[in-house]
Design an enzyme around this catalytic site. Structure first.
Site, PDB file in Angstrom:
ATOM      1  N   TYR A  84     -18.062  14.715 -10.702  1.00 57.20           N
ATOM      2  CA  TYR A  84     -17.997  15.911 -11.540  1.00 57.20           C
ATOM      3  C   TYR A  84     -16.768  15.938 -12.445  1.00 57.20           C
ATOM      4  O   TYR A  84     -16.790  16.558 -13.497  1.00 57.20           O
ATOM      5  CB  TYR A  84     -17.970  17.171 -10.661  1.00 57.20           C
ATOM      6  CG  TYR A  84     -19.198  17.333  -9.798  1.00 57.20           C
ATOM      7  CD1 TYR A  84     -20.471  17.443 -10.358  1.00 57.20           C
ATOM      8  CD2 TYR A  84     -19.082  17.382  -8.418  1.00 57.20           C
ATOM      9  CE1 TYR A  84     -21.596  17.585  -9.563  1.00 57.20           C
ATOM     10  CE2 TYR A  84     -20.200  17.534  -7.607  1.00 57.20           C
ATOM     11  CZ  TYR A  84     -21.454  17.626  -8.180  1.00 57.20           C
ATOM     12  OH  TYR A  84     -22.561  17.774  -7.392  1.00 57.20           O
ATOM     13  N   ARG A 135       0.793  -1.231   0.000  1.00 56.28           N
ATOM     14  CA  ARG A 135       0.000   0.000   0.000  1.00 56.28           C
ATOM     15  C   ARG A 135       0.827   1.284   0.000  1.00 56.28           C
ATOM     16  O   ARG A 135       0.623   2.153  -0.826  1.00 56.28           O
ATOM     17  CB  ARG A 135      -0.959   0.013   1.205  1.00 56.28           C
ATOM     18  CG  ARG A 135      -1.997  -1.085   1.133  1.00 56.28           C
ATOM     19  CD  ARG A 135      -3.030  -0.979   2.231  1.00 56.28           C
ATOM     20  NE  ARG A 135      -3.945   0.115   2.040  1.00 56.28           N
ATOM     21  CZ  ARG A 135      -5.037   0.313   2.775  1.00 56.28           C
ATOM     22  NH1 ARG A 135      -5.315  -0.505   3.765  1.00 56.28           N
ATOM     23  NH2 ARG A 135      -5.834   1.334   2.551  1.00 56.28           N
ATOM     24  N   HIS A 154      -8.513  -2.940  -6.458  1.00 53.83           N
ATOM     25  CA  HIS A 154      -8.079  -2.266  -5.221  1.00 53.83           C
ATOM     26  C   HIS A 154      -9.259  -2.091  -4.257  1.00 53.83           C
ATOM     27  O   HIS A 154      -9.879  -1.023  -4.199  1.00 53.83           O
ATOM     28  CB  HIS A 154      -7.474  -0.902  -5.582  1.00 53.83           C
ATOM     29  CG  HIS A 154      -6.645  -0.303  -4.486  1.00 53.83           C
ATOM     30  ND1 HIS A 154      -5.374  -0.749  -4.171  1.00 53.83           N
ATOM     31  CD2 HIS A 154      -6.902   0.700  -3.618  1.00 53.83           C
ATOM     32  CE1 HIS A 154      -4.889  -0.041  -3.180  1.00 53.83           C
ATOM     33  NE2 HIS A 154      -5.791   0.845  -2.822  1.00 53.83           N
TER      34      HIS A 154
END
Length: 746
Positions: free
Chosen positions: A120, A30, A76
Site C-alpha cells: 500500500y 547486519r 539483502h
C-alpha cells in the site's frame, strides 16, 4: 560412506567456532552501522537499490513492495520484513533527525501504530539522500563488492558527505554487544566537524561549544548537562530526558497540565503506557489530584492533557510524573560502530576523526578521477586545436589514404607510404606529424561542422576551462588545505539547505522532588510468590484468602502502608523498599517483580529473607552464612534511609544462607551439605554490629558448607525430612557452638 570425507573434531571446538562465525556475521554484516556512512548494511542496500531503480526525489513515488523485493533479490537475502522495517524507519521524522526516504502513505506514527503493508505504501529518495549520500557514487569514489550470489555489484560503503552516524543516531542489538547512539542536530554536527578539520588537537570540551549534545526529534529537555562531557569523551553513559510540560489555567480556576513534548524513549507504545501509568497512580491512590486525562495528539504534534482538581499543586504533581512515570526517562548511550572492520566504542573526537578521514579519502578518489578525465580531455582538445591549424594537410592525408589505419599511422607516426599527396611539401609536413593515439582517433572522428569559426572558438574556450579545472584539481590534490576548504564548502551548503533549529533543550535540572500528602496509616499484608512477584493487599482480603495466600506465596507478613520492607540477600546486602512503591490491589493481581522496584539484582544474588522494618526494630536478627559464621544483630541497625546497605560482612567466597528475627527460639540447628547436624543454644551466639564478621558456628569438613538452618522453641516438637527420613530435631542431643556436629546416616 567414504570415511575419508568425515572430519573428526571436538564438539565444543566446533560449536565455539560456529558461534563466533555467527556472532561476527551479525556484528559486521547486519546489526551495527559503519562509522563512515552511519548506515547498517540493510539501510545501505535499500538506498542503493532505490538509486539504481532511479527512484529520485524529483521523480514519482514507487511501491515499497517493489523496492523491498528488488533489494532482497539483488543485495539483502534476509527476508522482506527486515528491509521494509528499515525503509519505514528511514521515513519517520519522529525517529530520525534527518529522514533519508520520502514516504507516501501510512508509515506509522509516534504513538506506536505500525506502517501499512508494503503493497500500500510508496517511497522515493529524499533530496538530501540523493545529494549528500549518493551524489558521487558515479565517480568511482568507493569500492564495489560482489553481492551474495556474485551476480551484481554493491558499494561497500556510501560516499556520505555528512557525519550521518551522529546526525541520525543508531540502535541495534548484535551478539554480546549493542549500539545506542542518539540523534544530533545537523547544523551543530557540521560546525563541530569543521572545527575539528581546522584544529585536529581540539578537545572534546571545545568541540561541545559547537555540538551541545543530543537533539532528539521529539524535543524534550536533557537534565544532566554536566554528564555530557564524560559521555562524549568515553562514548558511553546515560542521558536523562524529560518531557516538556505547560500549564493552562481554565476559566473555572482549574489548571491543566499539558505535555507538548515527550522524551525520545517514550515514542511508540510507551505513550499509551504513560497514560495507563498515570491512571495507575490514581488507582493506587498515589495522587488524588487528577480528574481527567486525554490524548489530544495529532499530526501537528504531541498534546496530552491532564486535568487537575481546583486546589491541586500542579508543579508537585508534575514532579510525581517525573518520579513515577516515563515522563522522565533515560537514554543509554553506547556509541558502538564498525571502524576499520571491527566493532569499536568511540567518543565524539574519534567519530569526527573517522568522518573527516573518510571525507578526505572520498575527495582524493573523486578529484583524482576528475583530474584524469580532464587530462584526457585536454589531450584531445589540444589535438583538435592543432589539427584545425593544419586542417588542409589532414584533409589531404585523409583523401590520399586507402584506409583508416593508413591515415592514423600517418597522423601518429608520420608514415606516408601509400598515401597520395598533391605536393612534395605536403608529404614532408605529413612526415613530421606526431599526434597521440587518442588525438588521432578524435581527429578521424571529427565532423566537418567543427571547422566553423565559432566552433573553433568554442573549442579554444573549452580548452581554457579544462586547463582551469586541471589547475584546480591539482591544487586540491596537492594541498590538504585546499581539499579541506572544498569539503567545508560542501558542508556549509548542506547546513544551509537542510539544517533546522535545535529541538531539545539542554540544562542542569534539579532532581524532581515530590512531596507526598500525609496519609492515614493502615495495616497491609505483603505477599511475594516464588517467582519474585510482590504486592500488598488489605487485611480483610488476606483473611478471606488466608489458606491460598500462605500456600502460594514464599513470604507473607503484615506491614504499614507508611513503612518499609527490608530484603536481605545472599550477598550480604539489605535492600529497602517503601511499601507505597509496591502495587496495592486485589488478591489475584499479579504484582510486580521485586527487582523492578529495588536495587536487588536477581542475576547476582538470591533473596534470603524479607520482613517489615517495624518488625525488625523490635527484635534481634540471627545471621548464618555458608561458611558457618553466626552472629546476632540488633534490628534497629537496619533502620536506614538508604535504599541499599551492607547487612553483614562476609568472608571470601561466603554467602548468607539464613536471616531470622529472634523471638521465642531457644536452640539453633545448623545442617550441612554433607549431612552433619549441630544443635546448640542461641545464647552462645554473640551480638555483633552489622559490619562485623561474626563467629564460627560449627567446624566444617573440606568442601562442606551450611545448607539449612532450623530453630526450636521450648516444648515444641520440631521434625524435618532428610533424604526421605524424618528427623525429630527437638530430641536431638545438644552440643556446643564450634563443634563438628553429628552425621545423619540414611
Amino acid at each position: 560412506m567414504d570415511d575419508s570425507r568425515i572430519i573428526k573434531t571436538e564438539y565444543s571446538e566446533e560449536m565455539q567456532k560456529s558461534f563466533i562465525d555467527y556472532a561476527m556475521s551479525v556484528i559486521i554484516a547486519r546489526a551495527l552501522p559503519d562509522i563512515r556512512d552511519g548506515l547498517k548494511p540493510v539501510q545501505r542496500r535499500t538506498l542503493y537499490d532505490m538509486y539504481e531503480l532511479g527512484i529520485r526525489y524529483d521523480r514519482p513515488y514507487r511501491k515499497s513492495a517493489r523496492i523491498v523485493g528488488d533489494t532482497m533479490g539483488k543485495y539483502h537475502p534476509h527476508g522482506d520484513s527486515s528491509i521494509y522495517d528499515a525503509l519505514v524507519v528511514m521515513t519517520q521524522e519522529f525517529k530520525r533527525g534527518l529522514p533519508l526516504v520520502d514516504g507516501h502513505g501510512n508509515f506509522g506514527n509516534i504513538e506506536g501504530d505500525g506502517a501499512a503493508a508494503m503493497r500500500y505504501t510508496e517511497a522515493r529518495l529524499a533530496r538530501v539522500t540523493q545529494e549528500a549520500f549518493l551524489g558521487d557514487l558515479d565517480k568511482d569514489v568507493v569500492d564495489f563488492v560482489p553481492n551474495f550470489d556474485e551476480t551484481e555489484k554493491e558499494p561497500s560503503v556510501l560516499p556520505v558527505k555528512i557525519p550521518n552516524f551522529l546526525v541520525n543516531g543508531s540502535e541495534g542489538i548484535a551478539v554480546g554487544m549493542a549500539t545506542s547512539t542518539p540523534p544530533h542536530n545537523l547544523g551543530e554536527v557540521i560546525d563541530a566537524m569543521k572545527a575539528y578539520m581546522q584544529n585536529e588537537s581540539i578537545t572534546v570540551g571545545e568541540l561541545m561549544r559547537y555540538l551541545k549534545g543530543p537533539d532528539f526529534p521529539t524535543g524534550g529537555i536533557i537534565t544532566n548537562k554536566d554528564d555530557l562531557l564524560n559521555i562524549y569523551e568515553t562514548g558511553t553513559g546515560k542521558v536523562k530526558v524529560r518531557g516538556k510540560v505547560e500549564y493552562e489555567k481554565q476559566k473555572n480556576g482549574k489548571i491543566n497540565v499539558v505535555i507538548t513534548e515527550i522524551p525520545y524513549p517514550m515514542i511508540g507504545m510507551n505513550i499509551s503506557k504513560f497514560l495507563s501509568d498515570v491512571a495507575g497512580l490514581v488507582e493506587a491512590k498515589k495522587t488524588m489530584d487528577v480528574t481527567d486525562i486525554s490524548n489530544q495528539s495529532s499530526k501537528e504534534g504531541i498534546r496530552i492533557v491532564i486535568e487537575l482538581r481546583k486546589d491541586a499543586d500542579a508543579e508537585n504533581f508534575v514532579n510525581l510524573l517525573y518520579k513515577k512515570t516515563r515522563l522522565e526517562d533515560t537514554f543509554g548511550v553506547n556509541m558502538l560502530a564498525i571502524s576499520e572492520g571491527r566493532p569499536e566504542v568511540m567518543g565524539l573526537k574519534a567519530i569526527l576523526k573517522a568522518s573527516v578521514d573518510f571525507q578526505f579519502q572520498v575527495a582524493t578518489r573523486k578529484y583524482t578521477n576528475l583530474l584524469a578525465k580532464e587530462l584526457e580531455r585536454k589531450e584531445i582538445q589540444e589535438g583538435l586545436i592543432k589539427a584545425c591549424n593544419v586542417i588542409d594537410l589532414i584533409i589531404e592525408i585523409l583523401r590520399g589514404s586507402k584506409d583508416r589505419a593508413m591515415a592514423k599511422a600517418c597522423l601518429v607516426e608520420g608514415k606516408t607510404a601509400g598515401i597520395k599527396f598533391k605536393s612534395k611539401e605536403s608529404k614532408i609536413m605529413a612526415e613530421q606529424l606526431t599526434f597521440s593515439e587518442k588525438q588521432a582517433n578524435a581527429i578521424l572522428e571529427m565532423r566537418l561542422y567543427k571547422l566553423i569559426g565559432l566552433e573553433i572558438e568554442a573549442l579554444i574556450k573549452e580548452h581554457e576551462d579544462t586547463m582551469a579545472n586541471i589547475y584546480r584539481y591539482e591544487d586540491i590534490l596537492d594541498r590538504r588545505d585546499s581539499m579541506a576548504q572544498v569539503i567545508i564548502n560542501e558542508l556549509d551548503g548542506y547546513k544551509k539547505a537542510y539544517a533546522r533549529k535545535r529541538r531539545t533543550v539542554i540544562e542542569n535540572a534539579q532532581e524532581a522532588v515530590y512531596k507526598e500528602r500525609e496519609m492515614e496509616e493502615t495495616e497491609l499484608i505483603f505477599l511475594m510468590d516464588r517467582f519474585g512477584y510482590a504486592k500488598t493487599i488489605d487485611l480483610p482480603a488476606y483473611e478471606r484468602n488466608r489458606e491460598a495466600a500462605d500456600a502460594e506465596n514464599r513470604f507473607v507478613f503484615s506491614c504499614k502502608n507508611t513503612g518499609k520492607v527490608c530484603l536481605f540477600t545472599s550477598s550480604g546486602q539489605l535492600h529497602t523498599i517503601k511499601v507505597m512503591d509496591l502495587p496495592y490491589g486485589k488478591f489475584r493481581d499479579k504484582g510486580i517483580p521485586i527487582d523492578n522496584i529495588s536495587n536487588y539484582n536477581s542475576e547476582k544474588e538470591d533473596i534470603v529473607f524479607i520482613t517489615s522494618q517495624t518488625e525488625l526494630n523490635l527484635r534481634q536478627v540471627i545471621f548464618v552464612t555458608a561458611q558457618s559464621m553466626v552472629k546476632l544483630v540488633s534490628g534497629g541497625e537496619f533502620d536506614v534511609s538508604k535504599r541499599t546497605v551492607a547487612a553483614t560482612k562476609l568472608g571470601e567466597d561466603d554467602k548468607v544462607v539464613n536471616v531470622t528475627p529472634l523471638a521465642e527460639q531457644r536452640n539453633i540447628i545448623l545442617q550441612t551439605k554433607d549431612g552433619y547436624f549441630l544443635k546448640f543454644d542461641i545464647e552462645e551466639i554473640p551480638e555483633k554490629k552489622k559490619a562485623a564478621l561474626g563467629v564460627r558456628g560449627m567446624k566444617l569438613g573440606v568442601g562442606d558448607i551450611v545448607e539449612n538452618v532450623h530453630y526450636i522453641q521450648s516444648g515444641v516438637e520440631t521434625a524435618v525430612e532428610y533424604k526421605g527420613k524424618t528427623i525429630l530435631l527437638s530430641n536431638m542431643k545438644s552440643g556446643k557452638r564450634d563443634g563438628k556436629g553429628t552425621k545423619i546416616r540414611v
